[in-house]
Design a protein around this motif. Structure first.
Motif, mmCIF file in Angstrom:
data_model
loop_
_atom_site.group_PDB
_atom_site.id
_atom_site.type_symbol
_atom_site.label_atom_id
_atom_site.label_comp_id
_atom_site.label_asym_id
_atom_site.label_seq_id
_atom_site.Cartn_x
_atom_site.Cartn_y
_atom_site.Cartn_z
ATOM 1 N N VAL A 1 0.838 -1.200 0.000
ATOM 2 C CA VAL A 1 0.000 0.000 0.000
ATOM 3 C C VAL A 1 0.877 1.256 0.000
ATOM 4 O O VAL A 1 0.635 2.198 -0.760
ATOM 5 N N ALA A 2 1.925 1.261 0.818
ATOM 6 C CA ALA A 2 2.830 2.416 0.872
ATOM 7 C C ALA A 2 3.524 2.636 -0.468
ATOM 8 O O ALA A 2 3.668 3.776 -0.928
ATOM 9 N N LEU A 3 3.960 1.555 -1.096
ATOM 10 C CA LEU A 3 4.598 1.659 -2.403
ATOM 11 C C LEU A 3 3.634 2.243 -3.428
ATOM 12 O O LEU A 3 4.004 3.109 -4.227
ATOM 13 N N HIS A 4 2.395 1.786 -3.386
ATOM 14 C CA HIS A 4 1.394 2.317 -4.319
ATOM 15 C C HIS A 4 1.175 3.810 -4.090
ATOM 16 O O HIS A 4 1.162 4.595 -5.044
ATOM 17 N N ILE A 5 1.027 4.211 -2.846
ATOM 18 C CA ILE A 5 0.788 5.622 -2.540
ATOM 19 C C ILE A 5 2.005 6.475 -2.916
ATOM 20 O O ILE A 5 1.868 7.548 -3.500
ATOM 21 N N ALA A 6 3.204 5.967 -2.609
ATOM 22 C CA ALA A 6 4.421 6.729 -2.865
ATOM 23 C C ALA A 6 4.698 6.914 -4.363
ATOM 24 O O ALA A 6 5.326 7.888 -4.767
ATOM 25 N N THR A 7 4.239 5.970 -5.173
ATOM 26 C CA THR A 7 4.549 6.031 -6.606
ATOM 27 C C THR A 7 3.341 6.415 -7.452
ATOM 28 O O THR A 7 3.437 6.455 -8.679
ATOM 29 N N GLU B 1 3.004 5.861 -13.686
ATOM 30 C CA GLU B 1 3.442 4.623 -14.335
ATOM 31 C C GLU B 1 2.726 3.442 -13.706
ATOM 32 O O GLU B 1 2.840 3.194 -12.510
ATOM 33 N N ARG B 2 2.013 2.684 -14.525
ATOM 34 C CA ARG B 2 1.213 1.555 -14.038
ATOM 35 C C ARG B 2 2.070 0.437 -13.463
ATOM 36 O O ARG B 2 1.608 -0.342 -12.636
ATOM 37 N N ILE B 3 3.334 0.340 -13.895
ATOM 38 C CA ILE B 3 4.192 -0.752 -13.417
ATOM 39 C C ILE B 3 4.284 -0.749 -11.899
ATOM 40 O O ILE B 3 4.319 -1.806 -11.260
ATOM 41 N N TRP B 4 4.311 0.443 -11.295
ATOM 42 C CA TRP B 4 4.415 0.519 -9.836
ATOM 43 C C TRP B 4 3.171 -0.026 -9.154
ATOM 44 O O TRP B 4 3.245 -0.628 -8.082
ATOM 45 N N SER B 5 2.012 0.181 -9.783
ATOM 46 C CA SER B 5 0.778 -0.380 -9.223
ATOM 47 C C SER B 5 0.826 -1.898 -9.241
ATOM 48 O O SER B 5 0.411 -2.564 -8.290
ATOM 49 N N TYR B 6 1.365 -2.457 -10.330
ATOM 50 C CA TYR B 6 1.478 -3.917 -10.417
ATOM 51 C C TYR B 6 2.493 -4.463 -9.404
ATOM 52 O O TYR B 6 2.267 -5.511 -8.797
ATOM 53 N N ILE B 7 3.581 -3.733 -9.232
ATOM 54 C CA ILE B 7 4.572 -4.152 -8.235
ATOM 55 C C ILE B 7 3.953 -4.105 -6.841
ATOM 56 O O ILE B 7 4.104 -5.043 -6.043
ATOM 57 N N ALA B 8 3.240 -3.022 -6.549
ATOM 58 C CA ALA B 8 2.586 -2.889 -5.243
ATOM 59 C C ALA B 8 1.576 -4.012 -5.024
ATOM 60 O O ALA B 8 1.503 -4.594 -3.935
ATOM 61 N N MET B 9 0.818 -4.346 -6.068
ATOM 62 C CA MET B 9 -0.148 -5.443 -5.943
ATOM 63 C C MET B 9 0.571 -6.769 -5.701
ATOM 64 O O MET B 9 0.085 -7.610 -4.939
ATOM 65 N N ILE C 1 13.728 -7.872 -6.243
ATOM 66 C CA ILE C 1 14.300 -7.796 -7.595
ATOM 67 C C ILE C 1 13.412 -6.945 -8.502
ATOM 68 O O ILE C 1 13.909 -6.100 -9.252
ATOM 69 N N VAL C 2 12.108 -7.145 -8.431
ATOM 70 C CA VAL C 2 11.190 -6.372 -9.263
ATOM 71 C C VAL C 2 11.282 -4.885 -8.938
ATOM 72 O O VAL C 2 11.310 -4.038 -9.836
ATOM 73 N N VAL C 3 11.354 -4.548 -7.663
ATOM 74 C CA VAL C 3 11.486 -3.142 -7.279
ATOM 75 C C VAL C 3 12.816 -2.571 -7.779
ATOM 76 O O VAL C 3 12.857 -1.465 -8.329
ATOM 77 N N LEU C 4 13.897 -3.324 -7.623
ATOM 78 C CA LEU C 4 15.201 -2.842 -8.117
ATOM 79 C C LEU C 4 15.198 -2.623 -9.621
ATOM 80 O O LEU C 4 15.684 -1.611 -10.121
ATOM 81 N N VAL C 5 14.611 -3.558 -10.360
ATOM 82 C CA VAL C 5 14.534 -3.413 -11.814
ATOM 83 C C VAL C 5 13.642 -2.220 -12.172
ATOM 84 O O VAL C 5 13.964 -1.422 -13.054
#
Length: 120
Positions: free
Chosen positions: A43-49, A54-62, A110-114
């Motif tokens: 949730v924090a990652l989604h809010i922060a990004t 960029e939709r990729i961050w929503s997918y990473i957060a999910m 890894i996904v967050v780093l990429v």
């Protein structure tokens, strides 16, 4: 005395040493805290990004929230199997949820780093 639930756990074997049952319960609570931390991080990652658009961050957060949900879903069955093993004097089950958490954490990292490398 009221019956204890679930019956398939408490209805077999003998009452183990309370210290072992309490340790098993602490392990359950630790797994639930870890699951909650994954969900909160997602949730924090989604809010922060969110402002990046960029939709990729929503997918990473999910994905991070999904790891938390899987960890929470695995916690109770693990507790129940361990408690039943304690009551029937059987070996404890393997720590497969720990493997799930470890793999989930590595993949999420890894996904967050990429993702950060692609945006930068």
């Amino acid at each position: 005395m009221a019956e204890r639930w679930p019956k398939w756990v408490y209805g077999v074997g003998e009452e183990p040493d309370a210290r072992f049952s309490m340790a098993n319960e602490r392990t359950l609570l630790a797994a639930l805290r870890t699951a909650l931390a994954f969900m909160a991080a997602g949730v924090a990652l989604h809010i922060a990004t969110e402002s990046t658009g960029e939709r990729i961050w929503s997918y990473i957060a999910m994905g991070v929230v999904l790891v938390g949900l899987l960890a929470a879903g695995a916690a109770f069955p693990r507790w129940a199997k361990s408690e039943r093993a304690l009551r029937t004097n059987q070996p404890l089950p393997p720590a497969s949820p720990a493997l799930l958490l470890a793999v989930g954490l590595v993949v999420a990292g890894i996904v967050v780093l990429v993702g950060v490398a692609l945006v930068a």
